[in-house]
Design an enzyme around this catalytic site. Structure first.
Site, PDB file in Angstrom:
ATOM      1  N   ASP A  60       0.832  -1.189   0.000  1.00 22.84           N
ATOM      2  CA  ASP A  60       0.000   0.000   0.000  1.00 22.84           C
ATOM      3  C   ASP A  60       0.873   1.247   0.000  1.00 22.84           C
ATOM      4  OD1 ASP A  60      -2.525   1.328   0.283  1.00 22.84           O
ATOM      5  OD2 ASP A  60      -1.869   1.827   2.304  1.00 22.84           O
ATOM      6  N   THR A  93      -3.517   4.605  -3.744  1.00 19.69           N
ATOM      7  CA  THR A  93      -2.480   5.437  -3.150  1.00 19.69           C
ATOM      8  C   THR A  93      -1.179   5.398  -3.943  1.00 19.69           C
ATOM      9  OG1 THR A  93      -2.098   3.574  -1.688  1.00 19.69           O
ATOM     10  CG2 THR A  93      -3.327   5.397  -0.808  1.00 19.69           C
ATOM     11  N   THR A  94      -0.864   4.246  -4.527  1.00 17.76           N
ATOM     12  CA  THR A  94       0.330   4.187  -5.365  1.00 17.76           C
ATOM     13  C   THR A  94       0.093   4.992  -6.633  1.00 17.76           C
ATOM     14  OG1 THR A  94       0.522   1.928  -4.578  1.00 17.76           O
ATOM     15  CG2 THR A  94       2.049   2.609  -6.257  1.00 17.76           C
ATOM     16  N   ASP A 390      -8.660  -1.461   2.323  1.00 13.44           N
ATOM     17  CA  ASP A 390      -8.766  -0.859   0.986  1.00 13.44           C
ATOM     18  C   ASP A 390     -10.045  -1.320   0.304  1.00 13.44           C
ATOM     19  OD1 ASP A 390      -6.315   0.198   1.473  1.00 13.44           O
ATOM     20  OD2 ASP A 390      -5.400  -0.467  -0.402  1.00 13.44           O
TER      21      ASP A 390
HETATM   22  P1  ADP Z   1      -2.980   1.471  -5.646  1.00 14.07           P
HETATM   23  O1  ADP Z   1      -2.278   1.616  -4.341  1.00 14.07           O
HETATM   24  O2  ADP Z   1      -2.853   2.693  -6.484  1.00 14.07           O
HETATM   25  O3  ADP Z   1      -4.362   0.965  -5.529  1.00 14.07           O
HETATM   26  P2  ADP Z   1      -2.369  -1.102  -6.686  1.00 14.07           P
HETATM   27  O4  ADP Z   1      -1.081  -1.791  -6.464  1.00 14.07           O
HETATM   28  O5  ADP Z   1      -3.575  -1.575  -5.959  1.00 14.07           O
HETATM   29  O6  ADP Z   1      -2.122   0.414  -6.433  1.00 14.07           O
HETATM   30  O7  ADP Z   1      -2.644  -1.182  -8.238  1.00 14.07           O
HETATM   31  C1  ADP Z   1      -3.798  -0.656  -8.817  1.00 14.07           C
HETATM   32  C2  ADP Z   1      -3.698  -0.718 -10.310  1.00 14.07           C
HETATM   33  O8  ADP Z   1      -3.702  -2.076 -10.776  1.00 14.07           O
HETATM   34  C3  ADP Z   1      -4.911  -0.037 -10.913  1.00 14.07           C
HETATM   35  O9  ADP Z   1      -4.490   0.828 -11.953  1.00 14.07           O
HETATM   36  C4  ADP Z   1      -5.725  -1.211 -11.433  1.00 14.07           C
HETATM   37  O10 ADP Z   1      -6.475  -0.817 -12.551  1.00 14.07           O
HETATM   38  C5  ADP Z   1      -4.678  -2.210 -11.791  1.00 14.07           C
HETATM   39  N1  ADP Z   1      -5.193  -3.580 -11.816  1.00 14.07           N
HETATM   40  C6  ADP Z   1      -5.786  -4.243 -10.809  1.00 14.07           C
HETATM   41  N2  ADP Z   1      -6.150  -5.489 -11.199  1.00 14.07           N
HETATM   42  C7  ADP Z   1      -5.768  -5.614 -12.493  1.00 14.07           C
HETATM   43  C8  ADP Z   1      -5.853  -6.671 -13.467  1.00 14.07           C
HETATM   44  N3  ADP Z   1      -6.408  -7.830 -13.190  1.00 14.07           N
HETATM   45  N4  ADP Z   1      -5.355  -6.445 -14.699  1.00 14.07           N
HETATM   46  C9  ADP Z   1      -4.788  -5.266 -14.978  1.00 14.07           C
HETATM   47  N5  ADP Z   1      -4.672  -4.237 -14.118  1.00 14.07           N
HETATM   48  C10 ADP Z   1      -5.152  -4.405 -12.899  1.00 14.07           C
HETATM   49 MG    MG Z   2      -5.096  -0.877  -4.803  1.00 16.09          MG
END
Ligand code: ADP
Ligand code: MG
Length: 544
Positions: A60, A93-94, A390
């Site tokens: 996160d 958040t990322t 989250d």
């Molecule tokens: P954050 O802290 O920003 O939520 P994450 O590590 O949770 O960061 O990553 C979120 C990103 O991953 C988003 O842009 C989301 O659209 C993408 N994402 C999540 N699941 C998938 C998937 N199955 N295929 C492609 N992208 C995905």
């Molecule tokens: Mg996320």
């Protein structure tokens, strides 16, 4: 002769102008690099060890940045936006930090070429507005009337948010649980009505959702085994009273001359206790909870009268029970009546893992539920807790603001395309700045590819080509097959609000950093910690 003007204290370090701006941007880039690799379903986790040797494993963005303890004044802005995203929407958040970093990265080139930051800021603000309009335009509205459809959408949103976490393999299991938990709340969706209890041991799938309050059985005395462990519609007394024989000789000095007097003291002690116990029994309460200890005499007394008791209940649990079951926490046994007694449909003590748990189900006052998490290591449970947080936030958001977009870079690319097209209609140099903004948005799909080990250039080219076609707006990265796919049909869904908030916060942060061209660092200024001699003038009885 010109007199020398001394403006700042000796030792003050001030840097300004373009070099300062560039140096701020570089500092931010360093922060962004630290969390770049955690984005997306193939992102890596970070293990952070703090000064006490406590290890945290997290994916996160906000958690990682908080742990990093950044001191650079400009780079701190990034920590703040991650925190604000965490508080406002809970997920993304990322994304927000990455976007802000990329906006700055694109600006760096322009600044170095001599563009005035304010021109960029103006264009960025406009671009943000256009981007939000575009997201609102393309987002798909949730049909709240159809409970089945609503449920499936919520589960998908929760699933997408868990894709990138350690628990992604159990995401279907947890997505259901999270949606059940949020749906069991009342319309205000208060977050603190979802309790999360962590019980080490067992497997993740043994986690369970309890419709009501649950907490670990507290320390108990002999006699406890004889108490009933299950009631329907019991009255619940919530107390802040000690029900124990107090050895007063510990607290006071008593001088007695003969045995009778001593006996009197002992009798009085017993009488005081029995009076309290009688009052509690007469009130009709079946379950007695107290923040303070309940001793062996009281335990036995309750056992004889078919009542259940638990002492030393943690305050937070007692409060949640009060909110859920009604009633009030009493500091005396005298006024116990129905208005201060709580109730619930079912009370039960049950074995979960190695521990016994007290469960209160079917609470009338507030809708509440408790998630009992099972799993191996402690760090793992902590991270699961954060991941569920989250997901819970995402489901709450999706319930409130009922619009979703496709993730995996799809929405970012669509907005980027829109802005690029728009920028071509501008004649002035603003065109360049808006194009820079549009280009920066591509970092999300690019980073998703990089983190998955794909060739990002090839995939991005494919994606750009697909988005240029009429039906390609939901095409994004397919992390399973190193290809592109329609992420709306692939059910990678996120609430539109997550993206809107991330874009706004990132652009605000970038603009803020761009508008700073001077840092004055005085040896006595506070960000270096308090100067010797204590913080200015406080501490001698003077008001703050
Ligand atoms: P954050 O802290 O920003 O939520 P994450 O590590 O949770 O960061 O990553 C979120 C990103 O991953 C988003 O842009 C989301 O659209 C993408 N994402 C999540 N699941 C998938 C998937 N199955 N295929 C492609 N992208 C995905
Ligand atoms: Mg996320």
């Amino acid at each position: 002769m010109q007199p020398q003007i001394i403006l700042l204290k000796e030792g003050t370090d001030s840097s300004q102008g373009k070099p300062q701006l560039i140096s701020n941007i570089n500092a931010c880039a360093a922060v962004v690099d630290a969390i770049r690799t955690t984005l997306g379903p193939r992102g890596m986790d970070k293990l952070i060890v703090d000064s006490k040797g406590q290890a945290t494993i997290s994916n996160d963005g906000a958690t990682i940045l908080k742990q990093l303890d950044i001191v650079h004044p400009a780079a701190k802005t990034l920590v703040d936006i991650a925190k604000s995203q965490d508080a406002e929407v809970g997920d993304g958040t990322t994304t927000v930090v990455l976007l802000a970093g990329q906006f700055l990265h694109e600006c760096k080139r322009l600044i170095e070429e001599g563009v005035h930051p304010h021109n960029i800021v103006r264009s960025f603000r406009k671009a943000t507005r256009l981007a939000i309009e575009k997201i609102n335009e393309i987002s798909v509205k949730v049909n709240k009337q159809d409970p089945k459809e609503l449920r499936s959408i919520l589960e998908k949103c929760a699933g997408t948010s868990m894709n990138s976490k350690l628990i992604h393999q159990q995401k279907d299991f947890f997505a259901k649980m999270v949606v059940d938990a949020v749906m069991s709340l009342d319309s205000l969706l208060p977050l603190d009505m979802i309790g999360i209890k962590k019980v080490p041991g067992g497997s993740l799938e043994e986690s369970l959702l309890i419709d009501g309050v649950a907490f670990k059985k507290t320390f108990s005395y002999a006699g406890f085994e004889m108490q009933p462990k299950r009631y329907d519609n019991p009255k619940i007394a919530l107390l802040n009273i000690e029900l124990e024989l107090k050895a007063e000789r510990d607290n006071a000095e008593i001088r007695v001359n003969n045995v009778e007097e001593y006996q009197k003291i002992v009798d009085t002690e017993w009488n005081i206790l029995y009076e309290k116990l009688d009052l509690i029994h007469k009130s009709g309460a079946k379950v007695v909870l107290s923040k303070l200890p309940i001793g062996d005499v009281a335990t036995q007394y309750f056992a004889d009268r078919d009542m259940f008791c638990a002492g030393r209940v943690v305050e937070e649990d007692l409060k949640r029970t009060m909110k859920a079951c009604g009633g009030a926490i009493m500091t005396t046994a005298h006024d116990l009546n129905d208005s201060v007694l709580g109730t619930c449909a079912k009370f039960e003590e049950r074995q979960i893992g190695a521990d016994r748990y007290n469960l209160f189900m079917g609470c009338p006052q507030a809708k509440t539920c408790t998630i009992v998490l099972r799993g191996g290591a402690e760090q793992f449970l902590e991270e699961t807790d954060r991941s569920l947080h989250d997901a819970i936030m995402i489901v709450r958001r999706a319930l409130r603001h009922d619009a979703v977009v496709a993730g995996g870079g799809a929405v970012e690319l669509e907005v980027s395309k829109h802005l690029r097209e728009y920028s071509r209609s501008i004649a002035s140099k603003e065109q360049l700045f808006m194009a820079a903004f549009a280009k920066a948005l591509e970092i999300i799909p690019r980073q998703l590819c990089d983190n998955a080990g794909f060739d990002s250039t090839t995939i991005l080219n494919k994606l750009r080509a697909r988005h240029a076609e009429a039906d390609g707006k939901w095409y994004g990265v397919d992390v399973l097959n190193e290809d592109i796919t329609d992420n709306f049909t692939a059910c990678v869904w996120e609430p539109a609000l997550v993206k809107i908030n991330a874009l706004t916060a990132a652009s605000e942060a970038a603009c803020l950093i761009l508008s700073v061209d001077e840092t004055i660092k005085s040896p006595r200024s506070s960000y270096d910690g308090p100067a010797p001699g204590g913080p200015m003038g406080r501490g001698r009885g003077r008001p703050m």
